[in-house]
Design an enzyme around this catalytic site. Structure first.
Site, PDB file in Angstrom:
ATOM      1  CE1 TYR A 378       8.199 -35.469  35.800  1.00 39.14           C
ATOM      2  CE2 TYR A 378       7.474 -36.985  34.095  1.00 39.14           C
ATOM      3  CZ  TYR A 378       7.368 -36.505  35.379  1.00 39.14           C
ATOM      4  OH  TYR A 378       6.468 -37.054  36.234  1.00 39.14           O
ATOM      5  CE1 TYR A 382      13.793 -39.532  26.854  1.00 46.44           C
ATOM      6  CE2 TYR A 382      12.899 -37.995  28.460  1.00 46.44           C
ATOM      7  CZ  TYR A 382      12.914 -39.251  27.883  1.00 46.44           C
ATOM      8  OH  TYR A 382      12.059 -40.222  28.347  1.00 46.44           O
TER       9      TYR A 382
END
Length: 624
Positions: A378, A382
């Site tokens: 997840y 990022y």
């Protein structure tokens, strides 16, 4: 002759408005921002129904004031101008503090003497509080230091230029994503200057080994590859540890209220924007998290994980939180965090859906991929797109990820925003220092306390299989053995004193250690090792065995050293790749990739040096 009567009977040229000419004169004083300032002035006049010119002039004057740091123009980025101003201010402070330096005045009087000058630069301090905490003297010493003023000027200039560019509409998806063009160029220039300096700075240890500063930086977390790899190792290790504890994985996204955003999604100006800077938005998120963390601590909610700060296209930060939470606390945790995130302007349109998002990470096998759901997956994109863009094709706005990573790093550096933070869990410094002991020879490792020796051997064994497994084991080790932190000691130098024998009258010399202080009269400390506070005992283990000093070297000598160390590093990397390939093929391989050399801790403060550095004999403790 005819030209004198050319306009007779014709239409006279239209006279340009007075206030437009005055605005152009004012804007022309800021060459790098002349056109943006005029566009903004005309926009305010055009969009304001009543007193448009007056409001445009007031706004222009307010922006002009942001260009001033004391008497220095922040758009003057020339190093000579910065150094000259820093020198003049430091000398002015020296004169103002001369009485205090000579012992004629007290610290409070000294602070009052420089308060006007410091306030003139927009720097405000609580002098009484600093005096009470014994921090006033180092600060007064800093005011007299040219280097301190240079750093302050560059930091303030960078943040204000980014804020002004954003205010004028030049930091957004349509004009310049994440950061300003001026900031991008200045960041690139400073980075190249720093790299050149590091390549020509030679360090030597007590063994006579020489490295350039650039060589040592390449082996630390300053290397983007090492930085990204270590972050992913710790995240994956946290996930493995959380599964052992039965914790649930949650992914949260927190965004600032609309008044902090300068532009809409496609670049248009946001009418709700109230002039907040990128730092203001980051401070809002930090304050929100600080208040929520206090509540979580009061309620004893159990969690750990990571936080990533990422910019919107206009430079406004938002946070991604990957947290592993105890099942009994998860729903209360998520609900309370939503309330804190929506406490300010929570009823504005779209706030419920856009300002806060919470997603529980699924468990089991993903039917689409056939692989197990991963919490690390997840947050991996990022992490990557905020460091070097590796393994990510495009960012959120369709831009090339590697180019965007440069802009994001520029955004973080110039606005003073911390991109990554570990939340909870053991000290990463102790992890790095403990792995550093893995480089010791078998004989040197055998001399370590049994607990530390067993821990190092277990870490090295697990690292052969998976570095993430080693971090997960270290989390258990830290829980079982109490607090683990950095051990720091005061730097000392030998001081020779003369003493007299009272009986014989003979004068002889004695040598004693003398604490060292820096230019600001603060004690110098150095990293020395790790401290493990167990239930019955405390271990102090040395992990730093080298002392370094800068040696003079010509550019040619520095280049030769750098070239030799680069070849050695490439050779080690090739050997490590071969070992990994053999391991993946099922071969029995010894050794593991060397841990980062850095000892910087990004989440835990230092500790006081022990009264007795030498550890007492230890009992053998079994480690599961």
């Amino acid at each position: 002759m005819l030209s004198e009567f050319a306009w007779v009977g014709g239409t006279a040229p239209k006279k340009r408005p007075y206030w437009l000419e005055q605005a152009e004169i004012t804007a022309s004083g800021y060459p790098l921002f002349e056109r943006p300032l005029m566009h903004d002035w005309q926009r305010v006049v055009r969009d304001t129904k009543v007193n448009g010119i007056r409001k445009a002039n007031q706004r222009l004057d307010a922006i002009r004031r942001q260009f001033k740091f004391g008497d220095f123009r922040i758009d003057q980025t020339d190093d000579t101008l910065v150094s000259d101003y820093a020198k003049s201010k430091s000398q002015q402070c020296i004169k103002l503090l001369a009485g205090w330096m000579l012992g004629r005045t007290e610290q409070q009087e000294a602070a009052a003497a420089v308060a006007g000058l410091i306030n003139h630069h927009g720097l405000y301090y609580n002098w009484d509080d600093l005096l009470e905490k014994n921090k006033l003297q180092p600060l007064l010493m800093r005011f007299q230091d040219q280097a301190w003023w240079r750093r302050k000027i560059r930091r303030v200039a960078a943040q204000r230029i980014e804020a002004i560019s954003r205010e004028l509409g030049f930091v957004n998806r349509a004009r310049g994503i994440y950061c300003s063009d001026i900031g991008r160029q200045e960041f690139k220039r400073r980075k190249q200057l720093n790299l050149t300096m590091m390549e020509h700075t030679v360090l030597e240890n007590e063994l006579g080994e020489q490295f350039t500063l650039a060589d040592l930086a390449a082996l630390s977390n300053a290397n983007p590859v090492i930085r990204r790899t270590e972050l992913m190792v710790r995240i994956a290790g946290f996930e493995a540890y959380a599964k052992e504890l039965g914790y649930e994985g949650w992914f949260f996204t927190i965004t600032c209220p609309s008044k902090y955003h300068a532009a809409h999604q496609f670049g248009g100006r946001n009418d709700k924007f109230c002039g907040f800077t990128q730092r203001d938005a980051q401070n809002y998120l930090c304050d929100l998290w600080s208040r929520f963390r206090a509540k979580a601590k009061r309620n004893e909610w159990r969690s750990f994980g990571f936080r990533v700060a990422e910019p919107h296209h206009d430079g406004t930060p938002h946070w991604h939180l990957l947290l592993f939470i105890h099942p009994d606390d998860a729903l209360l945790f998520a609900g309370a965090l939503r309330r804190y995130a929506l406490k300010e302007d929570g009823k504005e349109p779209g706030a419920w859906h856009a300002r806060f998002k919470a997603e529980k990470i699924k468990e089991g096998i993903n039917p689409d991929t056939g692989k197990e759901y991963s919490a690390a997956g997840y947050i991996a994109k990022y992490i990557a797109k905020s460091i070097d863009g590796e393994h990510v094709e495009q960012d959120l706005y369709g831009e090339d990820a590697k180019a965007s990573a440069v802009n994001i790093c520029t955004w973080a550096s110039r606005n003073g925003i911390r991109q990554f933070q570990q939340l909870g869990g053991p000290s990463v410094t102790a992890w790095r220092e403990l792995r550093r002991l893995g480089r010791l020879s078998e004989e040197a490792l055998a001399e370590q306390p049994p607990l530390i020796k067993a821990a190092v051997e277990e870490l090295e064994r697990l690292n052969q299989e998976s570095a993430a497994s080693a971090w997960a084991w270290f989390c258990r080790f830290a829980d079982e053995n109490g607090k683990i932190s950095l051990w720091r000691i005061v730097k000392t130098a030998e001081e020779t004193l003369e003493a007299i024998d009272e009986d014989s009258g003979e004068i002889y010399e004695i040598t004693s250690p003398k604490p060292l202080i820096n230019h600001y009269r603060e004690l110098l400390e150095k990293d020395h090792g790790i401290r493990v506070m167990g239930i019955n005992e405390t271990l102090y283990v040395q992990t730093r065995f080298h002392t370094w000093e800068v040696v003079s070297a010509t550019p040619a000598e520095a280049e030769a050293i750098h070239q030799r160390r680069t070849e050695e590093r490439n050779s080690r990397a090739a050997a490590a790749a071969l070992r990994r390939a053999e391991r993946d093929a099922g071969c029995d391989v010894e050794g593991a990739p060397a841990p980062p050399w850095t000892g910087v801790n990004n989440c835990t403060g230092g500790t006081e040096p022990p009264d007795k550095p030498e550890p007492a004999p230890q009992q053998i403790l079994l480690i599961s």
